[in-house]
Design a protein around this motif. Structure first.
Motif, PDB file in Angstrom:
ATOM      1  N   PRO A   1      33.427 -10.419  14.551  1.00 28.03           N
ATOM      2  CA  PRO A   1      33.747  -9.480  15.638  1.00 28.03           C
ATOM      3  C   PRO A   1      34.109 -10.161  16.955  1.00 28.03           C
TER       4      PRO A   1
ATOM      5  N   THR B   1      26.839 -10.799  19.075  1.00 28.65           N
ATOM      6  CA  THR B   1      26.734 -10.084  17.800  1.00 28.65           C
ATOM      7  C   THR B   1      25.314 -10.226  17.264  1.00 28.65           C
TER       8      THR B   1
ATOM      9  N   ALA C   1      19.931  -1.730  12.562  1.00 26.26           N
ATOM     10  CA  ALA C   1      20.620  -1.442  13.823  1.00 26.26           C
ATOM     11  C   ALA C   1      19.665  -0.751  14.800  1.00 26.26           C
TER      12      ALA C   1
ATOM     13  N   LEU D   1      24.567   3.307  11.571  1.00 26.65           N
ATOM     14  CA  LEU D   1      25.903   2.760  11.724  1.00 26.65           C
ATOM     15  C   LEU D   1      26.580   2.671  10.369  1.00 26.65           C
ATOM     16  N   ASP D   2      27.859   2.376  10.380  1.00 31.63           N
ATOM     17  CA  ASP D   2      28.566   2.089   9.139  1.00 31.63           C
ATOM     18  C   ASP D   2      27.840   0.946   8.424  1.00 31.63           C
TER      19      ASP D   2
ATOM     20  N   ARG E   1      31.006  -2.134   7.830  1.00 33.41           N
ATOM     21  CA  ARG E   1      31.841  -2.667   8.904  1.00 33.41           C
ATOM     22  C   ARG E   1      31.042  -2.892  10.187  1.00 33.41           C
ATOM     23  N   PRO E   2      31.409  -3.912  10.971  1.00 35.46           N
ATOM     24  CA  PRO E   2      30.764  -4.128  12.271  1.00 35.46           C
ATOM     25  C   PRO E   2      31.040  -2.960  13.214  1.00 35.46           C
ATOM     26  N   THR E   3      30.097  -2.688  14.097  1.00 36.35           N
ATOM     27  CA  THR E   3      30.240  -1.644  15.104  1.00 36.35           C
ATOM     28  C   THR E   3      30.035  -2.259  16.484  1.00 36.35           C
ATOM     29  N   VAL E   4      31.009  -2.086  17.365  1.00 37.79           N
ATOM     30  CA  VAL E   4      30.920  -2.616  18.725  1.00 37.79           C
ATOM     31  C   VAL E   4      30.313  -1.536  19.621  1.00 37.79           C
ATOM     32  N   LEU E   5      29.276  -1.909  20.365  1.00 41.29           N
ATOM     33  CA  LEU E   5      28.545  -0.950  21.191  1.00 41.29           C
ATOM     34  C   LEU E   5      28.566  -1.369  22.659  1.00 41.29           C
TER      35      LEU E   5
ATOM     36  N   ARG F   1      29.715  -6.397  25.904  1.00 40.88           N
ATOM     37  CA  ARG F   1      29.559  -5.594  24.688  1.00 40.88           C
ATOM     38  C   ARG F   1      28.989  -6.437  23.546  1.00 40.88           C
TER      39      ARG F   1
ATOM     40  N   ALA G   1      28.341  -6.452  19.200  1.00 36.34           N
ATOM     41  CA  ALA G   1      28.674  -5.887  17.890  1.00 36.34           C
ATOM     42  C   ALA G   1      27.497  -6.080  16.947  1.00 36.34           C
TER      43      ALA G   1
END
Length: 410
Positions: free
Chosen positions: A103, A112, A128, A142-143, A146-150, A201, A203
């Motif tokens: 990510p 990350t 998470a 979360l998914d 796949r990675p999730t950016v927060l 941010r 991930a």
């Protein structure tokens, strides 16, 4: 960023055997450009010197009971664009580093965090989570792939685990690394809050997995029974001073203190503590809190340029192999696995008995992943208690469950 230079920092104190196992797993990472920086006490440095690959590691002797200060020493030596962290009592899946840093190909992502499996190698210890304004962690969905950016709300943070996280080096320079006032506990939580305050941010990456075993230390036994709560109290006092309004300190501490007492009572009921232990540990918790209210809060200046050049760990083209069989083939399968590891391959061994025993996954000291359990037993703890299935189908199911993390081809 998938081929960026990454420094993996491992801090160790008093656990040379665990450190050896952690480093053995790191040698099997699929990332093309990484170095390993070991910050350890004399016993850890000696253990590294006895490894066949020890000459390929950066080592720094450090023998103080302060994980934040030790990590900062590692950051100083780290020459990667990204710095990843893992504890000495954890082992990383072969795909860990590749998933964890992917990510960071996005320029708006500064950090990350991955997921952590517990001592059975299957159940999630930490998934998470996000942090509220008081530093309390809350689970989120979360998914799963796949990675999730927060982007955390103002005053909040995205929770990463100190044993499974990565941060851009320039972000660590900007933030001053880890605060050495956190000798143990809340060290990464404080960094998470400061990342949020800086508008950076994070991930969360489900497939970046490590297995964390809670090795014994001066602060806890191998069954997680606490030996001392001083640093927990001290770290909460420091955290409050940095992130929590003064008017909320007393009420929050009262609640946190009750949580710790309830934890000790559970150990008391289980027979792992005696009543005198509860009184002693609570007194140490309070003493730590008082000390933390006076402890110096620091910002360690991290040099923009590393103290040593990048020391790339020699890569190898590795195959990921799977051996599977029944319990009576155990000796042969384990011998084959060890031989393939010596040949430079990543190896998974699945050994099943004709029972309903729960499954467990461990990283064997010889360098392969060992799955054990009953053909009809649970792997995921949400499975039915008994599942009637053929041996071949069960092997296929277990293989599919770890294929992404273990780099097993279709």
């Amino acid at each position: 960023m998938t081929d960026c230079a990454v420094s993996v920092v491992v801090v160790s104190r008093g656990r040379p055997a665990a450190l050896t196992r952690c480093l053995t797993a790191l040698t099997q990472q699929d990332h093309p450009r990484f170095e390993i920086v070991v910050v350890a006490d004399p016993s850890g440095i000696e253990a590294v010197g006895n490894l066949d690959f020890g000459q390929h590691l950066k080592t720094l002797e450090f023998d103080q009971p302060n994980i934040s200060a030790a990590r900062n020493r590692g950051i100083e030596q780290a020459a990667g664009e990204v710095i990843a962290f893992i504890d000495d009592d954890a082992v990383a899946e072969p795909s860990w580093l590749g998933h964890l840093v992917a990510p960071l190909a996005r320029c708006d992502v500064a950090a990350t965090g991955g997921f952590v499996r517990g001592r059975n190698g299957i159940s999630l210890q930490w998934g998470a989570r996000v942090l509220d304004a008081l530093g309390a962690a809350r689970r989120i969905d979360l998914d799963p792939i796949r990675p999730t950016v927060l982007t955390p709300p103002t005053g909040h943070g995205v929770k990463t685990e100190g044993t499974n996280m990565a941060v851009r080096r320039d972000a660590l320079v900007r933030l001053g690394g880890f605060d050495a006032a956190f000798h143990f506990y809340l060290d990464e939580t404080d960094l998470n809050m400061r990342l949020g305050q800086a508008g950076l941010r994070t991930a969360l990456v489900p497939l970046a997995e490590v297995h964390h075993g809670f090795a014994p230390s001066l602060l806890r036994r191998s069954d997680r029974t606490p030996r001392d709560l001083f640093d927990i109290g001290a770290s909460w006092a420091v955290f409050q001073r940095k992130h929590v309004p003064d008017v909320l300190h007393a009420a929050q501490w009262s609640g946190l203190r009750l949580e710790q007492r309830d934890r000790l009572v559970r150990h008391l009921i289980a027979g792992t503590l005696e009543p005198r232990d509860l009184r002693r540990l609570m007194a140490r918790l309070d003493a730590g809190y008082d000390a933390g209210r006076e402890r110096t809060i620091s910002r360690t200046p991290i040099a923009r340029h590393p103290a040593a050049p990048f020391k790339r760990f020699p890569g190898a083209v590795r195959r990921s192999l799977l051996f599977a069989g029944r319990i009576w083939s155990r000796k042969r399968l384990m011998s084959q696995a060890a031989a393939q590891v010596r040949a430079g391959n990543i190896v998974t061994v699945i050994i099943l008995s004709p029972t309903a025993l729960f499954h467990r996954i461990s990283f064997h000291p010889d360098g392969y992943w060992l799955h054990q359990g009953g053909m009809f037993g649970k792997s995921d703890r949400s499975d039915p208690l008994v599942r009637f299935v053929s041996h071949a189908r069960r092997i296929e199911r277990e293989r599919d469950r770890v294929a992404r993390q273990r780099l097993l081809a279709d």
